[in-house]
Structure formats: structure tokens, C-alpha cells
Design an enzyme around this catalytic site. Structure first.
Site, PDB file in Angstrom:
ATOM      1  N   SER A 157     -31.710  49.641  67.765  1.00  0.00           N
ATOM      2  CA  SER A 157     -31.522  49.364  69.192  1.00  0.00           C
ATOM      3  C   SER A 157     -30.970  47.962  69.404  1.00  0.00           C
ATOM      4  O   SER A 157     -30.954  47.138  68.489  1.00  0.00           O
ATOM      5  CB  SER A 157     -32.863  49.494  69.940  1.00  0.00           C
ATOM      6  OG  SER A 157     -33.710  48.411  69.582  1.00  0.00           O
ATOM      7  N   LYS A 158     -30.557  47.709  70.635  1.00  0.00           N
ATOM      8  CA  LYS A 158     -30.058  46.375  71.009  1.00  0.00           C
ATOM      9  C   LYS A 158     -31.133  45.319  70.763  1.00  0.00           C
ATOM     10  O   LYS A 158     -30.843  44.203  70.343  1.00  0.00           O
ATOM     11  CB  LYS A 158     -29.644  46.395  72.481  1.00  0.00           C
ATOM     12  CG  LYS A 158     -29.162  45.048  72.996  1.00  0.00           C
ATOM     13  CD  LYS A 158     -28.847  45.120  74.474  1.00  0.00           C
ATOM     14  CE  LYS A 158     -28.509  43.759  75.037  1.00  0.00           C
ATOM     15  NZ  LYS A 158     -29.616  42.804  75.012  1.00  0.00           N
TER      16      LYS A 158
END
Length: 508
Positions: A265-266
């Protein structure tokens, strides 16, 4: 593989920046299409207008362009199967939803959001999960539970409704995935998904199937997160009686966090200092997320790295051009399990591509670093500097730290090196070496090397001590490439200035 014409699509939603997992999906679609002389199509799936993000569509297009994944049909390119944006196709979906109603494969549902919330809460109280399925549908307000007259009355009055798929009861559905093999699911475990929303837009499920059919998509290659949707999609093909033209499916493994625990994920990128998007993204609210391009990665290094996340060629070879990847790509070499993202391996790839770049090309890129420091330098000189130092860095932006002394004389000197290498007799020795270098009629790396080493030998001095002191005077520290190459490149006049500056300042 079947003989049918290969047509694949990459179909992202413009709900934000394109994750590298999405780029990997686009890449595998592209490789499969090109490998089989097929078409690679870009379709924008913007049916969910509530999640639409300004700028996301252009970001997707620019990302694919930077990666070199040129599509044959799609937005800004056109093609005979357009339009390629679902919001521009919205007038075609209702007829297909109606077709499913007519064949009794779907039904109208008039339940309000409040009624659905009540039903969910009742299930929660019984510690059950609410599922709108064959059992629930009989207790809710829809065209299965209501009389035909009641349904007609509601429709005529303009009461809002959605259209849900009528999941068959207790049916063993057999499916095939190119990567995962045969899969069997009992329909009792599935719910009646919404196909058409009250705002007049189809959901992903309906629009996706209709568009794939109308665009004659031969293979659907997408991420593992869509695997739970496969039963519904296969059943929709059956309901429309499109089984003979149904595409083959391939669900790609997830991209995992570097530790392997969960989807990348970011947040992982923010925490560990690496990008998870191909290009820098500035959200409408002004939040900036880093991108591989702006972080100094080459597009070919980025693509090569991505290809190995979930695929391998079955050989020791790790470096592939896009054409070589196309030639080598096989679904048989795509894994089923998730692939861990390795930030260090990404840097390794970039280092390889940087080292193998032409020095003149690197010089053009490095000129940006020089310009922001108000330095103007000859292209040939900058090119030579890049050639000398590129083995030491992963990114062009790191060259300055390694190369600054080629462009600026040191204004201060590394204290540890001064303490270790600059002795009481050093100034006299440096003065002697300066005079010797000034006396050379042919001033270059070779002649400078010979005269300095003869001096060291004649005076029975320690080579390491003298060479490190001389490097300190010229560079400001103990680092850098071959010292005599530096001496030749900066030139005699600059050399004298630097030794004089060192003699004056290090003694202080």
C-alpha cells in the site's frame, strides 16, 4: 490456447493514482497481446461517479506512456469498438439489464438504504453477516417477493430501484483460470449483486461484462482481488447466452509488502521511503505522493523490475528489454502466490540501467543537477565525469555527492581526514608536489602520476599518507575516483589554486 484473435484490455477506474500493481497488470496484458500479435486496449471504467477523482484519468494515460506501454485502442487513440470510457457508453447498459430482467436472471429491488441498514443490524445482533441472497430476497422489497401488479405500480410511480442479479440456488459452478486452474463454487455462498444503480449507471459487474463482450475481449487478465467476482461474471455470460464467446480469465498474484504480510500500500511506501506510484501524484487536496519517474528511476528499469513481481523466465536472466519480455512471457511462468516487493531490488535494477546508459545521455540528465546549483559546464566534461562515477550511484541525482569537486573547489575539509593525514611536514611536501606539477611541460594524469610517485620514492615517504593528503587538498575529503584523473580534468591552474587554499586553510 485457443485460435481466437487475442484482444486484451487494461480497465482502470479513475479514482486516484495508478498503483504499481495496476501498472503490473497493464504490463502483463501488453506482453500477452504483443506475444500473440493481438491488441492491447485501454478502457476507463468510470461508472462510479461518486469516487471519480479529477486528474486521475490523465495520470493513467501519462503513466502508461512513460512506461512505454502503448495501447492499440482506447482513450485518445480511438478504435472501432469505442467509445472507450464507460460514462460515454451509459446509454447501452440499461437494455442489457432489462434483458436479464426479461429472462428472470435479475430482478428489481426497491429496498431503501435505511431498510438495508436495519436488515444488517438485525443480522449483527444475531452475530451473522447480512447477505442479500436467495433466502433474504424473499423477505425484502423486490420483484421476487412482491406481486407483479405491485412492482408495476412502483415502477410507474418512479420509485427508486436497483437491479440485482438473481443468483441460482445450490448450483455447482465450474470455472477455469489460466493461472490457478479449475475452480468450483457453490452458488449458495454467493449474494445477489447489484448490476444497475438507481442513478442510471451500471455497476462494475454489468458494465465490465457487457463491454468485454461488445469489444470482443478474448482474455481478461486482472489482479487476484477480482477472483471473488469471477463466479458472478461467468454466470452473467451464461445468463446472456454468451458462453461461446466468453473470454479466458487469468488472475495475477498480489503485490505484497516487503515483509510479505499483506498487500502493498501507499502507507508502506511512505513508511519505508519508496514510491508505490509510477509518477508523482498531486491529489485535488494538494497532498503529494512520490513517483518512480520523479525519484530518478528509468522507465525500462521500472518495467523490468515490475515484470519479475509474479513472473520469472525460468532462467537466471534478470535483465530484459520490453521486446525481450514480450518474447519470453508465458502464463505458465506466472505464480499463484503473492510476490513480495523489494525496494533494494528496484534500486539494483536502476543501477544496472544507469551504468549501461550512454555517458552523454547521463550528462544531459546530470546537467539539471548542475543548473539548480548555477553551474555551467562543458557537455564533454560532464559526460566524462558521469562515466567515471556512474558505477558508484543508483540514481543520476546521487552523482552530485560523488562529483561536486569536479565543478567546485572544496571550501572546507573533512576533519577526520585532516586529523589522520595532515601532519606537521605535510605543508612542505604539498608545496614541493605543487612545484613539480607546475614544472611539467606535458600535463596529464600519466605524467602527474609519475612525477609524484618518483618524489615519494626519492624521499622515502609513505605513499598512503602523501596521496591521501594530496586528495584532501584537491577534493576536500578522502573519497573520489583516481586522483590523477581528477588532477588532469580540473587542470593545472585549478590544481594550484586548490593546493594553495588547502595550505592556507588546513593549517589554521
Amino acid at each position: 490456447m485457443s485460435e481466437k484473435k487475442v484482444r486484451v484490455r487494461f480497465a482502470p477506474s479513475p479514482t486516484g493514482p495508478l498503483h504499481i500493481g495496476g501498472v503490473r497488470t497493464a504490463l502483463f496484458n501488453y506482453l500477452f497481446a504483443k506475444k500473440n500479435n493481438g491488441k492491447f486496449i485501454l478502457r476507463i471504467e468510470d461508472t462510479d461517479q461518486t469516487r471519480y477523482v479529477e486528474g486521475a484519468e490523465n495520470y493513467i494515460i501519462e503513466s502508461l506512456k512513460w512506461c512505454g506501454l502503448n495501447y492499440d485502442e482506447g482513450i485518445n487513440v480511438g478504435g472501432e469498438y469505442g467509445p472507450y470510457k464507460q460514462s460515454e457508453r451509459k446509454n447501452i447498459y440499461k437494455q442489457y439489464a432489462d434483458q436479464l430482467i426479461d429472462s428472470e436472471n435479475a430482478y428489481y429491488a426497491f429496498d431503501t438504504p435505511e431498510e438495508l441498514d436495519i436488515a444488517r443490524k438485525e443480522c449483527e445482533e444475531k452475530k451473522k453477516t447480512f447477505t442479500y441472497d436467495f433466502d433474504t430476497r424473499l423477505k425484502m422489497r423486490n420483484s421476487v417477493s412482491l406481486s407483479k401488479d405491485e412492482v408495476e405500480k412502483r415502477l410507474k410511480s418512479g420509485e427508486p430501484y436497483v437491479i440485482r442479479f438473481k443468483m441460482p440456488q445450490n448450483y455447482e459452478l465450474e470455472m477455469h483460470d489460466i493461472i490457478r486452474g479449475d475452480v468450483v463454487v457453490n452458488t449458495n455462498t454467493l449474494d445477489d449483486k447489484v448490476l444497475f444503480k438507481s442513478d442510471g449507471m451500471p455497476t462494475y459487474h454489468l458494465a465490465n461484462i457487457v463491454d468485454d463482450h461488445l469489444m470482443e475481449i478474448s482474455h481478461v487478465i486482472r489482479g487476484e482481488e477480482w477472483l471473488p467476482s469471477l463466479p458472478l461474471h461467468v454466470l452473467l455470460y451464461k445468463a446472456f447466452e454468451w458462453e461461446n464467446s466468453m473470454p479466458e480469465f487469468a488472475h495475477l498474484p498480489l503485490l505484497l509488502k516487503p515483509n510479505g504480510n499483506g498487500k502493498l500500500s501507499k502507507r508502506d511506501g511512505d513508511k519505508m521511503g519508496f514510491p508505490v506510484f509510477p509518477l508523482e501524484w498531486k491529489s485535488p487536496e494538494g497532498e503529494i505522493s512520490s513517483g518512480y519517474r520523479e525519484s530518478g528511476y528509468f522507465a525500462d528499469a521500472f518495467i523490468n523490475m515490475l515484470a519479475f513481481l509474479g513472473w520469472n523466465p525460468g532462467t537466471e536472466q534478470e535483465i530484459f528489454t520490453l521486446n525481450e519480455l514480450t518474447e519470453a512471457f508465458r502464463f505458465e511462468r506466472v505464480g499463484k502466490s503473492g510476490s513480495k516487493f523489494d525496494p533494494e531490488k528496484a534500486k539494483w535494477y536502476n543501477h544496472y540501467y544507469l551504468v549501461n546508459r550512454n555517458d552523454d545521455e547521463l550528462a544531459d540528465l546530470f546537467q539539471y543537477e548542475l543548473k539548480i546549483r548555477d553551474i555551467e559546464a562543458d557537455k564533454e566534461y560532464v559526460s566524462k565525469v558521469c562515466g567515471l562515477l556512474k558505477e558508484r550511484v543508483n540514481f543520476v541525482s546521487e552523482l552530485w555527492d560523488q562529483a561536486h569537486f569536479f565543478f567546485r573547489a572544496p571550501s572546507e575539509f573533512d576533519k577526520k581526514t585532516v586529523k589522520k593525514r595532515w601532519k606537521n611536514n605535510t605543508p612542505g611536501i604539498m608545496q614541493d608536489i605543487k612545484e613539480l606539477l607546475l614544472s611539467l611541460s606535458d600535463f596529464n594524469a600519466s605524467t602527474a602520476h609519475d612525477i609524484v610517485f618518483k618524489y615519494i620514492e626519492k624521499n622515502e615517504l609513505g605513499t598512503g599518507q602523501i596521496m591521501n593528503a594530496l586528495r584532501l587538498a584537491i577534493v576536500g575529503s578522502s573519497k573520489g575516483p583516481d586522483l590523477f584523473t581528477i588532477i588532469e580534468m580540473i587542470g593545472r591552474d585549478e590544481l594550484v589554486k586548490r593546493i594553495d587554499f588547502a595550505l592556507e586553510n588546513i593549517q589554521k
